[in-house]
Design an enzyme around this catalytic site. Structure first.
Site: not given
Ligand code: IPM
Ligand code: MN
Ligand code: NAD
Length: 365
Positions: A142, A193, A253
């Site tokens: 990121y 990984k 998620d």
């Molecule tokens: C999260 C979101 C963010 C991330 C995005 C919106 C930048 O998916 O907070 O999980 O990837 O961290």
């Molecule tokens: Mn997310």
């Protein structure tokens, strides 16, 4: 009376809907424990872009930085999807996380007995799942350099993101994870990984080296592709998971769906000092925004994490957690967790029911 400054950052889409509900619940649970909150509501993300042209205005960052804790809704939406990268709403999240130095993102995934039916997994697989994903939040792909879109020697466009971790970044998130596992069931699974990525090879080496300091924690390692599969095959094998920024994003998620809905999962982002950032793991859900359909429980539970991890107010936090369970026991469900026989409610009504449960001081069940 104890007073706290809380920065409220509603953001976009369902963000304002879930924040207004969670704010009331936080206020009520706090007041029953003698706490008073001064809320400062500030624009962030698309809302801030529309208002002042940047995703994270200086005033918003300052209010967040000077607060005792920050409660954020969600950021993003179709309207700004074509913006240049530095003018995307999501940049506000990166700046907040980076500049508040909240490197440790705790994402609990717990299957509540009331919601076993809402899980897409079989009852016997989902029942009793209780894990904590510790996601590194301020490093990795990121933020790694080099990054960006450039032109290569053939005149072709290339997009570059770099997965990079320094030893100290791995060590500090690993310590948080070992400490977390120690307070839970004593099992830590590091997900990487390391068969392919150099950053993961170092990750595994550093995590392994720290294990001798935590003899009471049983450490294991797993490749991320296998972990994605194991989460669905047998999620109960996991207690605490520690992983990098992007794997943690994706796996949380995935884990949310085991619990019934992404609308259920809260998170806490913590640094070594300064205010913590508390937000649901879901996004702005533009497909249901403005329709009073959002599940506010992830944000309400994030308010509970704010009390517990951000302010050390465990009793007030417990009031919120108990009230959520109570509202579920009474059968109230938003659409995402609805199953026949329950009462379908919208975001506001779910909030009101949780508020009632907080007020009625229900004992833990
Ligand atoms: C999260 C979101 C963010 C991330 C995005 C919106 C930048 O998916 O907070 O999980 O990837 O961290
Ligand atoms: Mn997310
Ligand atoms: P999302 O999490 O917003 O939505 C995914 C799906 O889950 C949608 O169908 C949505 O309706 C549903 N959903 C999410 N939260 C829900 C809730 N509380 N109750 C009921 N249903 C819910 O992910 P997305 O659609 O990929 O992203 C939408 C926008 O949100 C994008 O702009 C993205 O960048 C942003 N986003 C922001 C955050 C954040 O602010 N932390 C996190 C993820 C995505």
């Amino acid at each position: 009376k104890k007073r706290y400054n809380i920065a409220l950052l509603p953001g976009d889409g369902i963000g304002p809907e879930v924040i207004s509900v969670a704010k009331n619940v936080l206020q009520k649970a706090g007041s029953l424990e003698g706490l008073e909150f001064d809320f400062k509501e500030m624009p962030v993300g698309g809302a801030a872009l529309d208002l002042v042209g940047v995703p994270l205005p200086e005033e918003t960052f300052t209010a967040a930085k000077l607060s005792d804790a920050i409660l954020l809704g969600a950021i993003g939406g179709y309207k700004w999807d074509k913006n240049e990268k530095h003018l995307r709403p999501e940049m506000a999240l990166f700046y907040l996380r980076r500049d508040l130095k909240v490197f440790a993102n705790l994402r609990p995934a717990t299957v509540l007995p009331q919601l076993v039916d809402a899980s897409t997994l079989k009852k016997e697989v989902a029942e009793g799942v209780d894990m904590m994903i510790v996601r590194e939040l301020t490093g990795g792909i990121y933020f790694g350099e080099p990054r960006g879109i450039t032109i290569n020697e053939n005149g072709e466009e290339v997009g570059v993101s770099t997965e990079i971790y320094a030893a100290h970044e791995i060590d500090r998130i690993a310590r948080v994870a070992f400490e977390t596992a120690r307070k839970r069931r004593g099992k830590l699974c590091s997900v990487d990984k390391a068969n392919v990525l150099d950053a993961s090879i170092l990750w595994r080496k550093r995590v392994t080296a720290l294990a001798s300091e935590y003899p009471d924690v049983e450490l294991s390692h797993m490749y991320v592709d296998n972990a994605a599969m194991q989460l669905i095959r047998d999620p109960k094998q996991f207690d605490t998971i520690v992983t990098n920024n992007i794997f943690g994003d994706i796996l949380s998620d995935e884990a949310s769906m085991i619990t019934g809905s992404i609308g259920m999962l809260p998170s806490a982002s913590l640094g070594e000092s300064g205010p913590g950032l508390f937000e649901p793991i879901h996004g702005s859900a533009p497909d249901i925004a403005g329709q009073d359909k959002a599940n506010p429980l992830a944000t309400i539970l994030s308010a509970a994490m704010l009390l517990k991890y951000g302010l050390g107010e465990e009793k007030a936090a417990k009031r919120i957690e108990d009230a959520v369970v109570d509202a579920l026991n009474k059968g109230f469900r938003t659409g995402d967790i609805y199953s026949p026989g329950n009462k379908l409610v919208g975001c506001k009504e779910m909030g009101e029911e949780v508020l009632k449960s907080v007020e009625s001081k229900v004992p833990a069940t």
